[in-house]
Design a protein around this motif. Structure first.
Motif, short mmCIF file in Angstrom:
data_model
loop_
_atom_site.label_atom_id
_atom_site.label_comp_id
_atom_site.label_asym_id
_atom_site.label_seq_id
_atom_site.Cartn_x
_atom_site.Cartn_y
_atom_site.Cartn_z
N GLY A 38 -4.24 -31.59 0.42
CA GLY A 38 -4.58 -32.90 0.96
C GLY A 38 -6.06 -33.23 0.97
O GLY A 38 -6.49 -34.07 1.76
N ASN A 43 -6.59 -37.52 -3.07
CA ASN A 43 -5.83 -38.71 -2.70
C ASN A 43 -6.45 -40.02 -3.20
O ASN A 43 -5.94 -41.09 -2.89
CB ASN A 43 -5.68 -38.77 -1.17
N ARG A 45 -7.17 -43.13 -5.46
CA ARG A 45 -6.25 -43.92 -6.29
C ARG A 45 -6.34 -43.52 -7.76
O ARG A 45 -5.32 -43.37 -8.43
CB ARG A 45 -6.53 -45.41 -6.13
N CYS A 48 -4.39 -40.30 -8.30
CA CYS A 48 -2.94 -40.54 -8.24
C CYS A 48 -2.45 -41.24 -9.50
O CYS A 48 -1.40 -40.88 -10.05
CB CYS A 48 -2.58 -41.35 -7.00
N ASP A 52 0.17 -39.68 -12.11
CA ASP A 52 1.39 -40.44 -12.41
C ASP A 52 1.59 -40.57 -13.92
O ASP A 52 2.71 -40.50 -14.41
CB ASP A 52 1.33 -41.85 -11.80
N THR A 62 -0.20 -35.49 -1.04
CA THR A 62 -0.04 -36.37 0.11
C THR A 62 0.47 -37.75 -0.29
O THR A 62 1.35 -38.30 0.35
CB THR A 62 -1.40 -36.52 0.85
N ASN A 63 -0.09 -38.32 -1.35
CA ASN A 63 0.33 -39.65 -1.82
C ASN A 63 1.15 -39.56 -3.10
O ASN A 63 1.24 -40.53 -3.84
CB ASN A 63 -0.90 -40.53 -2.04
N ARG A 67 6.40 -34.84 -1.87
CA ARG A 67 5.51 -34.49 -0.74
C ARG A 67 5.75 -33.08 -0.27
O ARG A 67 6.71 -32.48 -0.40
CB ARG A 67 5.72 -35.46 0.40
#
Length: 67
Positions: A38, A43, A45, A48, A52, A62-63, A67
């Protein structure tokens, strides 16, 4: 496994991921579930979004989708 001593910022972490993961073939990436803790940089953007793209629905954070 990689270790980093010092303050980790999102821009540096993204650069690390882009350089370290380039060694992985597409076939290997399709079999990997990527996990991170975490930490604040994990975390961001931009991180992430990158995960993705490279590990769709296969990264733990975490995001993240797991999870």
């Amino acid at each position: 496994m990689y270790f980093y001593k010092g303050t980790l910022f999102a821009a540096f972490y993204l650069q690390f991921l882009q350089n370290a993961l380039v060694e992985l073939t597409l076939q290997n990436r399709l079999q990997i579930i990527f996990q991170q803790d975490g930490a604040k940089a994990h975390n961001a953007r931009v991180i992430c979004e990158y995960l993705d793209e490279k590990f769709p629905q296969r990264w733990i954070g975490t995001n993240g989708p797991m999870r």
